[in-house]
Design a protein around this motif. Sequence first.
Motif, mmCIF file in Angstrom:
data_model
loop_
_atom_site.group_PDB
_atom_site.id
_atom_site.type_symbol
_atom_site.label_atom_id
_atom_site.label_comp_id
_atom_site.label_asym_id
_atom_site.label_seq_id
_atom_site.Cartn_x
_atom_site.Cartn_y
_atom_site.Cartn_z
ATOM 1 N N ARG A 79 0.831 -1.198 0.000
ATOM 2 C CA ARG A 79 0.000 0.000 0.000
ATOM 3 C C ARG A 79 0.867 1.249 0.000
ATOM 4 N N LEU A 80 0.667 2.095 -0.996
ATOM 5 C CA LEU A 80 1.505 3.286 -1.137
ATOM 6 C C LEU A 80 1.146 4.371 -0.137
ATOM 7 N N HIS A 81 -0.065 4.298 0.445
ATOM 8 C CA HIS A 81 -0.496 5.341 1.372
ATOM 9 C C HIS A 81 -0.329 4.919 2.829
ATOM 10 N N TYR A 82 0.316 3.778 3.092
ATOM 11 C CA TYR A 82 0.629 3.363 4.455
ATOM 12 C C TYR A 82 2.064 3.767 4.781
ATOM 13 N N PRO A 83 2.339 4.208 6.010
ATOM 14 C CA PRO A 83 3.737 4.454 6.384
ATOM 15 C C PRO A 83 4.566 3.184 6.213
ATOM 16 N N ILE A 84 5.818 3.359 5.830
ATOM 17 C CA ILE A 84 6.696 2.213 5.564
ATOM 18 C C ILE A 84 6.837 1.321 6.795
ATOM 19 N N GLY A 85 6.912 1.925 7.980
ATOM 20 C CA GLY A 85 7.037 1.131 9.194
ATOM 21 C C GLY A 85 5.843 0.226 9.432
ATOM 22 N N VAL A 86 4.649 0.687 9.070
ATOM 23 C CA VAL A 86 3.443 -0.128 9.222
ATOM 24 C C VAL A 86 3.511 -1.324 8.274
ATOM 25 N N LEU A 87 3.888 -1.083 7.018
ATOM 26 C CA LEU A 87 4.023 -2.161 6.045
ATOM 27 C C LEU A 87 5.023 -3.208 6.529
ATOM 28 N N TYR A 88 6.160 -2.733 6.990
ATOM 29 C CA TYR A 88 7.227 -3.637 7.422
ATOM 30 C C TYR A 88 6.773 -4.503 8.597
ATOM 31 N N ASP A 89 6.139 -3.886 9.583
ATOM 32 C CA ASP A 89 5.735 -4.634 10.772
ATOM 33 C C ASP A 89 4.657 -5.668 10.456
ATOM 34 N N LEU A 90 3.798 -5.379 9.462
ATOM 35 C CA LEU A 90 2.762 -6.336 9.095
ATOM 36 C C LEU A 90 3.328 -7.529 8.340
ATOM 37 N N LEU A 91 4.320 -7.280 7.489
ATOM 38 C CA LEU A 91 4.827 -8.333 6.613
ATOM 39 C C LEU A 91 6.137 -8.950 7.094
ATOM 40 N N HIS A 92 6.752 -8.336 8.059
ATOM 41 C CA HIS A 92 8.089 -8.750 8.505
ATOM 42 C C HIS A 92 8.121 -8.634 10.023
ATOM 43 N N PRO A 93 7.197 -9.335 10.718
ATOM 44 C CA PRO A 93 7.009 -9.075 12.152
ATOM 45 C C PRO A 93 8.198 -9.433 13.040
ATOM 46 N N GLU A 94 9.042 -10.353 12.587
ATOM 47 C CA GLU A 94 10.207 -10.729 13.395
ATOM 48 C C GLU A 94 11.442 -10.027 12.859
ATOM 49 N N GLU A 95 11.945 -9.066 13.594
ATOM 50 C CA GLU A 95 13.141 -8.324 13.183
ATOM 51 C C GLU A 95 14.352 -9.264 13.201
ATOM 52 N N ASP A 96 15.006 -9.434 12.036
ATOM 53 C CA ASP A 96 16.141 -10.357 11.972
ATOM 54 C C ASP A 96 17.447 -9.676 11.567
ATOM 55 N N GLY A 97 17.428 -8.355 11.448
ATOM 56 C CA GLY A 97 18.662 -7.633 11.170
ATOM 57 C C GLY A 97 19.092 -7.624 9.713
ATOM 58 N N THR A 98 18.312 -8.250 8.825
ATOM 59 C CA THR A 98 18.667 -8.256 7.401
ATOM 60 C C THR A 98 17.792 -7.268 6.647
ATOM 61 N N PRO A 99 18.279 -6.752 5.508
ATOM 62 C CA PRO A 99 17.475 -5.802 4.740
ATOM 63 C C PRO A 99 16.157 -6.431 4.273
ATOM 64 N N TRP A 100 15.150 -5.586 4.155
ATOM 65 C CA TRP A 100 13.835 -6.007 3.660
ATOM 66 C C TRP A 100 13.881 -5.938 2.136
ATOM 67 N N CYS A 101 13.758 -7.080 1.471
ATOM 68 C CA CYS A 101 13.876 -7.127 0.015
ATOM 69 C C CYS A 101 12.508 -6.986 -0.638
ATOM 70 N N ILE A 102 12.324 -5.912 -1.389
ATOM 71 C CA ILE A 102 11.065 -5.699 -2.091
ATOM 72 C C ILE A 102 11.356 -5.383 -3.556
ATOM 73 N N THR A 103 10.374 -5.607 -4.400
ATOM 74 C CA THR A 103 10.534 -5.445 -5.850
ATOM 75 C C THR A 103 9.780 -4.217 -6.328
ATOM 76 N N ILE A 104 10.438 -3.425 -7.174
ATOM 77 C CA ILE A 104 9.779 -2.268 -7.792
ATOM 78 C C ILE A 104 9.342 -2.636 -9.201
ATOM 79 N N HIS A 105 8.146 -2.183 -9.563
ATOM 80 C CA HIS A 105 7.584 -2.429 -10.895
ATOM 81 C C HIS A 105 7.232 -1.096 -11.540
ATOM 82 N N PHE A 106 7.322 -1.077 -12.882
ATOM 83 C CA PHE A 106 6.967 0.132 -13.634
ATOM 84 C C PHE A 106 5.856 -0.140 -14.646
ATOM 85 N N SER A 107 5.205 -1.285 -14.549
ATOM 86 C CA SER A 107 4.094 -1.612 -15.443
ATOM 87 C C SER A 107 3.092 -2.481 -14.685
ATOM 88 N N LYS A 108 1.939 -2.706 -15.309
ATOM 89 C CA LYS A 108 0.884 -3.567 -14.751
ATOM 90 C C LYS A 108 0.479 -3.132 -13.347
#
Length: 269
Positions: A79-108
């Motif tokens: 969700r583009l209108h949610y703060p990044i911290g909210v997105l991270y905590d919902l999808l990555h609830p256990e902090e493991d010290g590694t970067p959060w890997c997400i994909t950027i798209h420019f179509s579809k």
Amino acid sequence: MAHDREVLRMIWEGQIGICFQADNEEIVGIRPEPFYLMVSRLSYLPLVTDKVRKYFTRYIAAEHQDGAAWFDFNGTPLRLHYPIGVLYDLLHPEEDGTPWCITIHFSKFPEETLVKLNTKELLESHYLACLKEADVLKHRGLVISAMQKKDHNQLWLGLINDKFDQFWAVNRRLMEPYSDQESFKNIPVRFYHDDDFTYIQKLISPLNETGQKKNLADLMAELSTPVRKAVGFRTHGIGLPEETQLQWMSEHMSYPDNFLHLSVEYENT
């Protein structure tokens, strides 16, 4: 109430390491290395899109380069209108010290799932709408309506430019009980459960029937039902003690949109 400046500063300085990857179907030629950024928990993905787009543009097919950008994590559009911290905590609830890997798209662009906030102006409008909604809950809208446009601009510019003092010079007015009151009328809060991005809002008073300030244990009781019991809350990646007062949390742990964003843990009864 005097604000605990150290707490405000710690919340403001919270960051997440993000590893941005390109969509394989949009790449032309050599696959690019990922792009790494340290991003504020309080920020929004559209505010970092320009940096990420600039890095990947030369690797992306020409017909996609100017497309509306969006992001996913393991196939889930973010969700583009949610703060990044909210997105991270919902999808990555256990902090493991590694970067959060997400994909950027420019179509579809998934218009059935995401709100298209492809300009900063649209995001700013959304942000100000949240501020106004929060102030209606706290002060019946009396504080935000008394502000001038320059105050609204100062809040927004303080947020997007990471200027703590500039932001809080105005935001402190929104974080104080109105007039002779000792608390807000209601606590602006959004409750999340699981990772489906839906939230619920309820009218939550900071005071109980006897006028005492409520804490998270009281809130757990309010959210519990005969079939499931609320047993914990997290925000900003932090598990919260049940004795924490709601009024204090609203003043110190709200996101810049003036809402508390709480992930709720439930147990079946």
